[in-house]
Write an enzyme that holds these catalytic residues in place. Structure first.
Site, PDB file in Angstrom:
ATOM      1  CB  THR A  73      36.128  37.412  39.663  1.00 16.14           C
ATOM      2  OG1 THR A  73      36.195  36.004  38.944  1.00 16.14           O
ATOM      3  CG2 THR A  73      35.104  38.032  38.769  1.00 16.14           C
ATOM      4  CG  ASN A 161      41.137  28.237  33.030  1.00 16.31           C
ATOM      5  OD1 ASN A 161      41.737  28.864  32.196  1.00 16.31           O
ATOM      6  ND2 ASN A 161      39.664  28.025  32.951  1.00 16.31           N
ATOM      7  CD  GLN A 191      43.920  27.230  37.211  1.00 15.92           C
ATOM      8  OE1 GLN A 191      44.554  26.178  37.800  1.00 15.92           O
ATOM      9  NE2 GLN A 191      42.637  27.278  37.177  1.00 15.92           N
ATOM     10  CB  SER A 211      41.471  32.535  42.837  1.00 19.31           C
ATOM     11  OG  SER A 211      40.243  33.427  42.993  1.00 19.31           O
ATOM     12  CG  HIS A 213      38.865  28.859  44.917  1.00 18.37           C
ATOM     13  ND1 HIS A 213      38.290  27.868  43.976  1.00 18.37           N
ATOM     14  CD2 HIS A 213      38.894  29.909  44.132  1.00 18.37           C
ATOM     15  CE1 HIS A 213      37.975  28.620  42.933  1.00 18.37           C
ATOM     16  NE2 HIS A 213      38.298  29.711  43.182  1.00 18.37           N
ATOM     17  CB  THR A 249      35.651  44.579  58.169  1.00 18.30           C
ATOM     18  OG1 THR A 249      34.983  45.562  58.481  1.00 18.30           O
ATOM     19  CG2 THR A 249      36.422  43.519  59.163  1.00 18.30           C
ATOM     20  CB  CYS A 338      32.337  28.228  34.048  1.00 13.98           C
ATOM     21  SG  CYS A 338      33.981  28.582  34.964  1.00 13.98           S
TER      22      CYS A 338
HETATM   23  N1  PLP Z   1      41.264  33.132  36.122  1.00 11.76           N
HETATM   24  C1  PLP Z   1      41.482  31.592  35.860  1.00 11.76           C
HETATM   25  C2  PLP Z   1      42.913  31.258  35.144  1.00 11.76           C
HETATM   26  C3  PLP Z   1      40.755  30.827  36.647  1.00 11.76           C
HETATM   27  O1  PLP Z   1      41.096  29.428  36.303  1.00 11.76           O
HETATM   28  C4  PLP Z   1      39.742  31.330  37.345  1.00 11.76           C
HETATM   29  C5  PLP Z   1      39.013  30.161  38.139  1.00 11.76           C
HETATM   30  O2  PLP Z   1      38.273  29.313  37.395  1.00 11.76           O
HETATM   31  C6  PLP Z   1      39.574  32.735  37.413  1.00 11.76           C
HETATM   32  C7  PLP Z   1      40.390  33.307  36.750  1.00 11.76           C
HETATM   33  C8  PLP Z   1      38.543  33.185  38.373  1.00 11.76           C
HETATM   34  O3  PLP Z   1      38.824  33.023  39.748  1.00 11.76           O
HETATM   35  P1  PLP Z   1      37.709  33.008  41.034  1.00 11.76           P
HETATM   36  O4  PLP Z   1      36.438  32.720  40.330  1.00 11.76           O
HETATM   37  O5  PLP Z   1      38.231  32.646  42.047  1.00 11.76           O
HETATM   38  O6  PLP Z   1      37.577  34.629  41.201  1.00 11.76           O
END
Ligand code: PLP
Length: 699
Positions: A73, A161, A191, A211, A213, A249, A338
């Protein structure tokens, strides 16, 4: 031992043990600030440098920039801000920059939201333009060709996603090149990390956010690639970290963990191969086909990441599927994480032009490249369990006749209700005020449990029962004619509590009597005493519009009034019911207090208000290691009637999250049961590990 099978890796993923060790090391042994020039700082800086170098090799960063940040994001914001600031400067210098901010219709919401936000803040007043996708989720290259000459920025994704659909980045690049577009191009690679081969600097991609995670690193760490020569404006200014590109930092624990994941990816000894992942997907898909007849896959497997399945099942909502999987401890999501708390259709599947039932009923099952053989085998067995639970509950077709239910059943949709009075012994039932939305489900229920429907009656004339009667076929008793309310002409006379004459039809040991009041009808369900239906024997009254005083001398305070509309989820009421506002707040019971409560009240009854298919699919022990009575909300009126007529032992309702059980507890309290409680946080928060307990039996 955990029974959970996590198949929601597109939402977030389990953290790689090596990443946890690396984060622990960065917080414990090498806790220094990488900007410090002393030895402690230098030891930390090694972590940072190694992680960046590894990422640069893996992603083919070339001469481009690669900065660590908090996640995609933030990366998206930075890319959009950088592009829009440059566009404003170019426009101020008199250059034609185009008028459109183009983004794929299936982009993560972070993309259009950031475009709209920075467009507004920077006063650019460009037009956001959605690029359509085809029925397989691929961007329309012809639509892109049309708008490319007017595009100031283009945002697409590497893989989606919700569906895992892989974008044709080569095709998009060719269209941009052919049209001579000067647009900046961002590709959301979230993804794709670890699942697609990326060689960023060999493409014209300007920005690529990631990202951690989504690939086994913790949340709160991400990366942004910026092509050499692409404009850049820092989103965060301050101490000049990350070469002044992203101050603050550094999140060293996150960077160390992400570094460990990237190192594992580079070594190639940790993650599954593409072929193995395809095999896993095929096995899951086969299990879904076998367990859920008619299942359709919403994503084309040959054009999708092998780690994502997106499917829908005719006749089942995504809520029902989510609930049954969750009961079986299989974590999946409805559409995207979400939006999964709402049962809204998926905008991604809508953009692909799929019919509403597939979009609103979609389930995403996603695993990651770390998934092992045992998890897939266990997942397949659980899918089978879910299918069996749904079959036994008549929600999907079955060859076998299900065990018949007895008593009253309430079907609800958006505040309106249909009711069924069922008699298991005689396999007969009566349907009261069926809604058109419930016709298919009522029919399936009747067929599956092999009931004979004695009558389909309405409280209003000509209330559209014909379609259901037709659909019921041989399961509908056509022995007598019926009036415009569906009331059969061969009903027998009975006397009501006030001596008035009425007519009634038999349902096992009970009767349903019809009360006329002008244009409206009410129906009373109870037990005859010498051809009379005294007020105290009326268990339920169904009435659309008859006022309570019209019924007052023919029902008792114990009669439950079953509404045809139930916006507030009251389920049923009575003439003496307390208004909701006066109900005590002590209806919530914390799971930590449950053991003590049950010891203090040995007569307490634990009541699972989840639907029967959830109860049947449950694999984990129930709260406090106790057996529970299964009383789904659809059956609450039936059980409430019995509980209110008996000694009032404490009732502890529970469900998955504490939401449905609270409604049940409030209903009982409203009806005058003083000892009704809801387990706060539901099964999700209850401690269930410590008690070995056989699987629950259906009530
Ligand atoms: N873009 C895609 C395709 C995602 O699947 C996600 C997370 O669901 C994001 C952006 C946003 O990632 P984050 O919430 O880790 O910033």
């Amino acid at each position: 031992m955990t029974t959970e099978i996590y198949l929601d890796s597109n939402a977030t993923s389990v953290v790689l043990p090596a990443a946890i060790s690396a984060a622990t090391d960065a917080m414990g042994q090498r806790y220094g600030n990488p900007s410090s020039t002393h030895a402690t700082g230098l030891k930390a800086k090694v972590i940072l440098d190694e992680a960046r170098a590894c990422a640069a090799r893996l992603l083919g960063v070339g001469n481009g920039r690669l900065m660590f940040n908090s996640g995609a994001t933030e990366g998206i914001q930075t890319a959009v801000l950088s592009s829009l600031v440059a566009l404003r400067e170019r426009r101020d210098a008199g250059e034609a920059i185009g008028t459109l901010l183009v983004y794929g219709a299936t982009e993560h919401k972070a993309v259009p939201e950031s475009l709209a936000h920075w467009n507004r803040l920077l006063g650019l007043n460009l037009t956001l333009h959605q690029l359509p996708v085809d029925h397989e989720g691929a961007h329309s290259l012809s639509a892109l060709r049309e708008v490319a000459p007017r595009a100031a920025m283009v945002c697409t994704m590497a893989a989606n996603n919700e569906t895992g659909v892989i974008s044709d980045l080569g095709g998009i690049e060719a269209v941009l090149a052919d049209s001579g577009s000067q647009a900046y191009w961002m590709v959301d690679c979230v993804q794709g990390l670890g699942k697609l081969k990326l060689d960023l600097s060999s493409t014209r991609i300007d920005y690529a956010p990631f990202s951690g995670h989504k690939l086994n690193a913790p949340k709160g760490i991400g990366m942004l690639y910026v092509r050499a020569g692409a404009p850049f404006t820092a989103l965060i200014q301050g101490g000049g970290q990350e070469a002044g590109q992203r101050s603050g930092t550094e999140n060293m624990a996150g960077i160390a963990a992400l570094g460990a994941v990237l190192a594992a990816l580079e070594r190639g000894d940790t993650f599954r191969t593409q072929a193995e992942l395809c095999n896993f997907r095929a096995r899951l898909a086969d299990s879904l086909r076998a367990a859920l007849p008619g299942v359709v896959f919403n994503n084309p497997f040959d054009k999708s990441l092998p780690t994502t399945l997106n499917f829908a099942v005719p006749g089942l909502s995504s809520r029902e599927l989510m609930d049954v999987f969750d009961a079986a401890e299989v974590r999946v999501s409805a559409g995207s994480a979400c939006s999964s708390s709402k049962a809204a259709p998926s905008y991604v599947l809508d953009a692909m032009g799929l019919p509403l039932w597939r979009s609103a009923g979609a389930i995403r099952m996603s695993f990651g490249p770390l998934t092992d053989e045992a998890t897939i085998a266990a997942a397949c067995a659980r899918i089978e369990r879910c299918g069996a639970a749904l079959r036994a509950s008549c929600l999907i077709p079955s060859d076998r006749t299900a065990v018949p239910h007895d008593g009253l059943l309430q079907l609800g949709v958006e505040g309106a209700c249909s009711w069924m009075a069922l008699d298991a012994a005689s396999r007969s039932c009566i349907v009261i005020d069926p809604l058109p939305e419930h016709a298919a489900r009522i029919e399936a229920y009747v067929r599956c449990q092999n009931y004979q429907v004695q009558a389909v009656v309405s409280t209003l004339p000509n209330a559209g029962r014909a379609m259901l009667v037709e659909a019921l076929g041989r399961h509908f008793n056509r022995a007598a004619d019926a009036d415009e309310y569906g009331w059969p002409s061969n009903a027998t006379p009975v006397a009501l509590g006030n001596g008035a004459a009425a007519s009634a039809i038999t349902l096992g040991e009970q009767v349903l009597a019809c009360v006329a009041g002008g244009q409206l009808r009410a129906y009373l369900l109870g037990t005859l005493e010498a051809a009379q239906l005294p007020a105290v024997s009326v268990r339920f009254a169904f009435s659309a519009g008859l006022a309570q005083q019209d019924l007052r001398d023919i029902i008792s305070e114990r009669t439950l009034l079953c509404p045809t509309r139930d916006e507030q989820n009251h389920f049923c009421t009575s003439i003496n019911a307390e208004p909701a506002a006066t109900i005590a707040a002590d209806a919530q019971l914390d799971s930590a207090a449950l053991d003590a409560f049950l010891q203090a009240h040995p007569d307490a009854c634990l009541v699972d208000v989840r639907e029967p298919y959830e109860f049947a699919a449950t694999v984990a022990p129930l709260p406090a290691g106790r057996m529970a009575l299964s009383v789904p909300l659809s059956r609450l009126a039936e059980y409430a009637s019995a509980w209110l007529r008996a000694e009032q032992a404490p009732l502890v309702f529970f469900c998955r999250s504490g939401n449905r059980s609270m409604k049940a507890a409030l209903c009982l309290r409203r009806l005058g049961h003083r000892h009704a409680y809801s387990l706060n946080g539901g099964l999700a928060l209850a401690s269930r590990q410590s008690h070995a307990q056989p699987l629950p039996m259906a009530a």
